[in-house]
Enzyme design. Structure first.
Site, short mmCIF file in Angstrom:
data_model
loop_
_atom_site.label_atom_id
_atom_site.label_comp_id
_atom_site.label_asym_id
_atom_site.label_seq_id
_atom_site.Cartn_x
_atom_site.Cartn_y
_atom_site.Cartn_z
CD1 TRP A 299 7.85 -7.45 10.33
CD2 TRP A 299 5.93 -6.30 9.75
NE1 TRP A 299 8.15 -6.14 10.13
CE2 TRP A 299 7.24 -5.53 9.76
CE3 TRP A 299 4.56 -5.57 9.61
CZ2 TRP A 299 6.92 -4.16 9.09
CZ3 TRP A 299 4.84 -4.51 8.92
CH2 TRP A 299 5.88 -3.84 8.55
N GLY B 144 6.82 -4.72 0.29
CA GLY B 144 7.18 -3.34 0.36
C GLY B 144 7.47 -2.78 1.79
CE LYS C 185 13.06 -5.77 2.62
NZ LYS C 185 12.96 -5.23 4.14
CG ASP D 51 11.24 -2.42 1.87
OD1 ASP D 51 11.05 -1.71 2.79
OD2 ASP D 51 10.83 -3.68 2.02
CB SER E 126 16.30 -1.76 9.14
OG SER E 126 16.67 -2.75 8.27
CG ASN F 118 17.43 -7.90 7.39
OD1 ASN F 118 17.85 -9.02 7.09
ND2 ASN F 118 16.06 -7.98 7.33
#
Length: 318
Positions: free
Chosen positions: A11, A131, A186, A238, A248, A250
């Site tokens: 990121w 987000g 989340k 999200d 993803s 997670n």
């Protein structure tokens, strides 16, 4: 505008690429000895992207901060307090800091903006950028909507306008507490979704989404935030990227956990589950999904039994 990005993982590198993409001058910092930084210096690329040549790469924190108009921080949430201490040591703390991580500090349950104030002082200007979205999708040109929030609406609007583009449209978040808690939580719901995938219980994700937003809205309200914030971009908005996407971390961690596969990448929801359980106890708010995931990961609770108890056995009012 001179933008410095602290953190050169997936990121962090993307935020540097994006800031350059929309016309800013960019410096990307990585810790001395970081393999991510070494790869970028030697190849100008990682497994996701190639960085333009005029993005400066450095392991010198003071040099990276000097002259920066805005600093973006994109590291593991659990490393923030240490990095903030290093930033304080440089004396370069007057510029706005944008936090692009989603998590809570384990051991304290503190929000990341709270950590920044504790280390850098009450007047530090901190904004959160959270987000939906994945690096792979953004680099493929797929647009998305994200949210920025702070304790000053004018500051929020200024930063959102500064970084908005056809690729990312920013909304203004008015509830900083709810935005931070929702964004962190989340990831725990994402782990639960991956566990359901691991058992081929994907059809239960609808129930997970409904119950997950409900339990977190109660916590946010108990902490003094707006219960409705959880239904915005920082949390429910999200879910598609976190509960369903193959990108993803997670969700993949949860699925691989059930399948007995090793997972080497960062799944911030593991740490966040512990912090949320502590908040659940402190504010006397039941978080059954979060607590179940925490017990499965940290205390070897039987995952099939835990998930079935959550969704298939209990009978209660909705």
């Amino acid at each position: 505008m001179n933008i410095t990005v602290l953190g050169c993982g997936r990121w962090g590198a993307f935020h540097a690429w994006y800031a350059h993409h929309i016309g800013h001058h960019v410096t990307l910092w990585g810790r001395p000895g970081s393999p991510h930084l070494a790869e970028l210096i030697s190849q100008r690329r990682n497994e996701y992207m190639t960085l333009p040549r005029d993005i400066a790469l450095t392991a010198d924190l003071t040099g990276a901060l000097a002259g920066a108009d805005v600093v973006i921080i994109s590291i593991s949430a659990q490393q923030l307090r240490n990095l903030a201490g290093q930033i304080k040591g440089t004396g370069l703390t007057k510029m706005p800091f944008i936090l692009c991580m989603k998590g809570l500090e384990i051991g304290t349950g503190k929000r990341l903006t709270t950590v920044m104030k504790e280390v850098l002082g009450p007047h530090v200007r901190t904004i959160v950028w959270v987000g939906p979205g994945h690096v792979q999708d953004f680099l493929a040109g797929m647009p998305n909507c994200m949210v920025m929030a702070s304790d000053n609406l004018d500051r929020t609007k200024h930063m959102a306008n500064l970084f908005s583009s056809p690729l990312i449209r920013f909304y203004y978040g008015k509830d900083l507490l709810g935005t931070e808690i929702g964004a962190a939580a989340k990831n725990v719901i994402g782990i639960a979704a991956g566990m359901l995938d691991g058992y081929h219980y994907t059809s239960l994700k609808g129930a997970l989404m409904a119950r997950g937003t409900h339990e977190l809205s109660r916590l946010i309200a108990a902490m003094g935030g707006d219960a409705m914030t959880v239904y915005g971009l920082s949390h429910l908005g999200d879910y598609e990227a976190t509960l369903f996407s193959r990108h993803s971390n997670n969700r993949r961690f949860g699925e691989d956990f059930i399948l007995g596969k090793p997972f080497a990448k960062l799944a911030e929801g593991v740490y966040t589950s512990q912090a949320l359980v502590d908040l659940s106890d402190a504010y006397q708010v039941e978080l059954p999904i979060t607590r179940t995931i925490y017990e499965i990961i940290c205390h070897q609770k039987d995952p099939l039994e835990g998930l079935q108890d959550l969704f298939l056995r209990s009978q209660k009012e909705e």
